[in-house]
Design a protein around this motif. Sequence first.
Motif, mmCIF file in Angstrom:
data_model
loop_
_atom_site.group_PDB
_atom_site.id
_atom_site.type_symbol
_atom_site.label_atom_id
_atom_site.label_comp_id
_atom_site.label_asym_id
_atom_site.label_seq_id
_atom_site.Cartn_x
_atom_site.Cartn_y
_atom_site.Cartn_z
ATOM 1 N N LYS A 170 -14.799 0.392 6.866
ATOM 2 C CA LYS A 170 -14.006 -0.189 5.790
ATOM 3 C C LYS A 170 -14.567 -1.575 5.482
ATOM 4 O O LYS A 170 -14.737 -2.397 6.382
ATOM 5 C CB LYS A 170 -12.536 -0.288 6.193
ATOM 6 N N ASP A 215 -0.200 2.889 7.580
ATOM 7 C CA ASP A 215 -0.978 4.026 7.104
ATOM 8 C C ASP A 215 -0.041 5.226 6.954
ATOM 9 O O ASP A 215 1.107 5.208 7.397
ATOM 10 C CB ASP A 215 -2.162 4.339 8.024
ATOM 11 N N ASP A 243 -8.963 5.240 1.426
ATOM 12 C CA ASP A 243 -9.095 3.855 0.983
ATOM 13 C C ASP A 243 -10.350 3.690 0.130
ATOM 14 O O ASP A 243 -11.446 4.111 0.529
ATOM 15 C CB ASP A 243 -9.183 2.913 2.183
ATOM 16 N N THR A 288 -9.605 6.691 7.238
ATOM 17 C CA THR A 288 -9.232 7.616 6.164
ATOM 18 C C THR A 288 -10.497 8.400 5.819
ATOM 19 O O THR A 288 -11.603 7.957 6.163
ATOM 20 C CB THR A 288 -8.703 6.864 4.919
ATOM 21 N N ARG A 317 0.836 -1.197 0.000
ATOM 22 C CA ARG A 317 0.000 0.000 0.000
ATOM 23 C C ARG A 317 0.872 1.248 0.000
ATOM 24 O O ARG A 317 0.551 2.258 -0.645
ATOM 25 C CB ARG A 317 -0.918 -0.006 1.232
#
Length: 397
Positions: free
Chosen positions: A214, A191, A108, A165, A85
């Motif tokens: 999420k 992150d 995200d 996020t 990521r």
Amino acid sequence: MSVAALIVAAGRGSRAGEGIPKQYRWLEGKPVLARTLSAFLSHPAIGRTVVVIHPDDCDFYEQTIRTLPSPSSSILPCAHGGETRQDSVRNGLEALTDLNPEIVLVHDAARPFAGPDLIERAIEAARHWGAAVPGTTVTDTIKVIGDQSEVLSTPDRSRLRAVQTPQAFRFLPLLDAHRKAAASNLYSFTDDGALAEWAGLPVHVFEGEIGNIKLTHPADFQEAERRLKGEEMIWVTRLGTGFDVHAFGEGDHVWLGGVKVPHDRGIIAHSDGDVILHALTDAILGALADGDIGTHFPPSDPQWRGASSDRFLAHAVELVRNRSGIVDHLDTTLLCEKPRLGPYREAMRQRVAEIAGLRLDQVSLKATTTEKLGFTGRGEGIAAQAAATIRLPEVSA
């Protein structure tokens, strides 16, 4: 100040189950990514948006863009993700260098419910602090554990936040931090807030949104579908019972309720023989109609030899939560002549509450003798019976 959004959509989403990557799965008539993009494209403060995708997902991405109400000139050509990521975010930041925005929001793709107020708070936080992440208060007790699952510490949850996020930063400092981390071959950051902290940037927390979930597991998609359909959640209460028994053997202690209790005998068992935790585990599994402790942790499997029974109870509780359920109450009765429960009762209640993530008033623990009758009365062994009350969601349109 100019603002850009960077949507990270390069992951595989394996925990969401088999099928296409979760960001391209349809959610009540639209791909997840389309819902996420719409939230940012419709915000008047965001000038440009770049999406980072996996190189294999170009067709999925083009299909997603075509589902938007109208093609938006504010969407830049997509960037391709990397091995991690962190790589993907850096690639997205590099794609924004010609634009050189003052603020970038990193979000995200699998969070399709970010509301306009949350996005506005993110922008204001970046303007004020330079680096900020949204966070919500933590309601569960959190444990730091060691290699053997032993508890090392219990942080004060009033100082803990669950981070979400979009995370908001001044663009150039974040890009510089990503470049430095890559140059140092550091790829362990989960992150961008953590990476910014490593780079020496003061990171602040602003108020997140409980609904900004999420989508990670299949149950998350089911809940999101219900939410978008406007269906009413109905909670059904279930009661399960459990029973466990073990014979005494050689030893100088027994494990009860996750607490080591001195005794002139030990327990004959494949695991640590904690009858309280075993009975509670079976009670929860019974309420779920999901087999018993032997189904999930077969005694024939050598990996469970001598295992700490807190793992069994924690697993059963996790199964409830994976079905969007709630554990309401745990009740156990210990049956034995010795050892006496009294001196250890509160420590056991506290330990059970910690394992299950419950309040102390949701855990009951009692003890009784069998008036010298039966194997417990003769001091040959120890037993426990338990009951668990849980709530599981059902849907009514």
